[in-house]
Enzyme design. Structure first.
Site, PDB file in Angstrom:
ATOM      1  CG  HIS A  27      -3.462   2.891  14.890  1.00  0.00           C
ATOM      2  ND1 HIS A  27      -3.759   4.034  15.825  1.00  0.00           N
ATOM      3  CD2 HIS A  27      -2.392   2.433  15.228  1.00  0.00           C
ATOM      4  CE1 HIS A  27      -2.845   3.897  16.561  1.00  0.00           C
ATOM      5  NE2 HIS A  27      -2.029   2.823  16.435  1.00  0.00           N
ATOM      6  CG  HIS A  32       0.290   4.630  20.798  1.00  0.00           C
ATOM      7  ND1 HIS A  32      -1.067   4.191  21.115  1.00  0.00           N
ATOM      8  CD2 HIS A  32       0.798   4.136  19.854  1.00  0.00           C
ATOM      9  CE1 HIS A  32      -1.425   3.595  19.974  1.00  0.00           C
ATOM     10  NE2 HIS A  32      -0.204   3.750  18.913  1.00  0.00           N
ATOM     11  CD  GLU A  60       5.711   4.467  18.384  1.00  0.00           C
ATOM     12  OE1 GLU A  60       4.616   4.979  18.737  1.00  0.00           O
ATOM     13  OE2 GLU A  60       5.764   3.740  17.206  1.00  0.00           O
ATOM     14  CG  ASP A 107       1.542   0.575  15.183  1.00  0.00           C
ATOM     15  OD1 ASP A 107       0.283   0.972  15.748  1.00  0.00           O
ATOM     16  OD2 ASP A 107       2.433   1.264  15.316  1.00  0.00           O
ATOM     17  CG  ASP A 108      -0.562   2.476  12.136  1.00  0.00           C
ATOM     18  OD1 ASP A 108      -1.650   2.950  12.128  1.00  0.00           O
ATOM     19  OD2 ASP A 108       0.377   2.509  12.732  1.00  0.00           O
TER      20      ASP A 108
HETATM   21  N1  ADE Z   1      -1.081   6.432  15.167  1.00  0.00           N
HETATM   22  C1  ADE Z   1      -0.937   5.280  14.215  1.00  0.00           C
HETATM   23  N2  ADE Z   1       0.099   4.686  14.475  1.00  0.00           N
HETATM   24  C2  ADE Z   1       0.848   5.232  15.499  1.00  0.00           C
HETATM   25  C3  ADE Z   1       1.926   4.677  16.079  1.00  0.00           C
HETATM   26  N3  ADE Z   1       2.570   3.770  15.827  1.00  0.00           N
HETATM   27  N4  ADE Z   1       2.254   5.811  17.419  1.00  0.00           N
HETATM   28  C4  ADE Z   1       1.518   6.712  17.684  1.00  0.00           C
HETATM   29  N5  ADE Z   1       0.727   6.844  16.940  1.00  0.00           N
HETATM   30  C5  ADE Z   1      -0.150   6.256  15.982  1.00  0.00           C
HETATM   31 ZN    ZN Z   2      -0.250   2.408  17.519  1.00  0.00          ZN
END
Ligand code: ADE
Ligand code: ZN
Length: 327
Positions: free
Chosen positions: A11, A189, A192, A270-271
């Site tokens: 992201h 997504h 998760e 991811d982030d």
């Molecule tokens: N937005 C940013 N990271 C995310 C994640 N791991 N799951 C859902 N939305 C997200």
């Molecule tokens: Zn994500």
């Protein structure tokens, strides 16, 4: 691990260095101190808190120039991890409030910054337009329209992020149909926070090519078999799953079991600053936990390159760079 890497689940705002967000907030006179912990990094308690902190951090990014600066900083860091090809999620919700004209301006700035980074650091970047599930289906349709109108060399996919515990997947089918008709690759997504049912829903109702995370499919052998048979690719982010508490320990993570069952798995961050990770750290932890070596990572990168949403010439060049060319 110094291998060339392919990253498919990332992201753009989620990769923002905390120092950059702090600096932007200072310039704007915005008080967002509450989102940082004592070590200066992003601080949150759980997934709901993470999404809230993410949106506050993003709120200081005010225009196309800010996104150009963000993109430059993020791609420099990503290239330093050995990533040679990146697909990053970009949201019209944050870039221009889903107004098509404004979105085009943000996109122009981001794509230009990506071209500069490619020349400077050799990293090839493509964008996946992303709707945010907890903003609802109407906003998702607007995001899909932005995606369809700007599909091309840079925008190659459409996806859905956000809180998968909220809303009904089928309500987003219209947005995904619009994106599919525009020729975009599709990802969402799922699996998760919700279990196998959520993975089945994005397969059946959205007809995605890839799944963001999808790891909880591992709880259902019939679904694992379906994923293996159909070749749907999982964009797995193990460090994210550990940081957010989807699994307590690396040894509990199902990535190795899914791979052994024939599911196409890939590895992403991811982030990264939110989860205190990098691509190199992900590879190192996988090597330590599951004994994976260079051949395993090379195979993962090949799966990722083949699952990339880019055009065939870009993919061929990427496979060549990874040394998987036919010739
Ligand atoms: N937005 C940013 N990271 C995310 C994640 N791991 N799951 C859902 N939305 C997200
Ligand atoms: Zn994500």
């Amino acid at each position: 691990m110094t291998l060339p890497k392919v990253e498919l689940h990332h992201h753009l705002e989620g990769a923002a260095p905390p120092a950059l967000i702090r600096d932007m907030a200072r310039m704007r006179g915005a008080d967002i101190g509450g989102i940082f912990g004592p070590d200066g990094g992003y601080a949150y308690r759980d997934f709901t808190g993470f999404l809230a902190v993410y949106e506050v951090a993003t709120s200081v990014l005010k225009g196309p120039e800010d996104y150009a600066r963000l993109t430059g900083a993020v791609l420099e860091n990503t290239a330093a991890q050995g990533v040679v090809y990146l697909e990053t999620f970009i949201s019209p919700d944050f870039c221009g409030g889903r107004d098509l004209g404004a979105w085009r301006e943000y996109l122009h700035a981001i794509a230009e910054a990506a071209r500069v980074a490619e020349r400077a650091h050799g990293i090839v970047t493509r964008g996946i337009v992303t709707c945010i599930r907890h903003f609802g289906p109407a906003m998702a349709r607007d995001a899909a329209l932005c995606a369809a109108e700007t599909a091309g060399d840079f925008i190659v996919g459409f996806g859905m992020a956000g809180d998968e515990r909220r809303g009904v997947v089928a309500d987003f089918a219209y947005a995904f149909d619009m994106a599919r008709e525009a020729g975009l690759g599709l990802t969402a997504h799922a699996g998760e926070w919700e279990g196998p049912t959520s993975v089945r829903a994005v397969l059946d109702d959205l007809r995605v090519d890839r799944i963001g995370h999808g790891v909880r499919a591992a709880e259902d052998p019939a679904l694992v078999e379906r994923l293996a048979q159909t070749g749907v690719v999982l964009e797995i982010c193990p460090g994210s799953n550990i940081a957010l508490g989807v699994y307590p320990r690396w040894s509990d993570h199902p990535i190795a079991r899914l791979r052994a069952a024939g599911v196409k798995v890939t590895v992403s961050t991811d982030d990264p600053p939110f989860f205190h990770t990098t691509m190199t750290q992900e590879y190192d932890r996988l090597a330590q936990t599951f004994g994976w070596g260079e051949d395993d990572f090379a195979a993962l990168n090949r799966v990722a390159a083949e699952a990339a949403f880019c055009d065939t010439a870009t993919r061929a060049a990427l496979l060549k760079r990874l040394e998987f060319a036919d010739d």
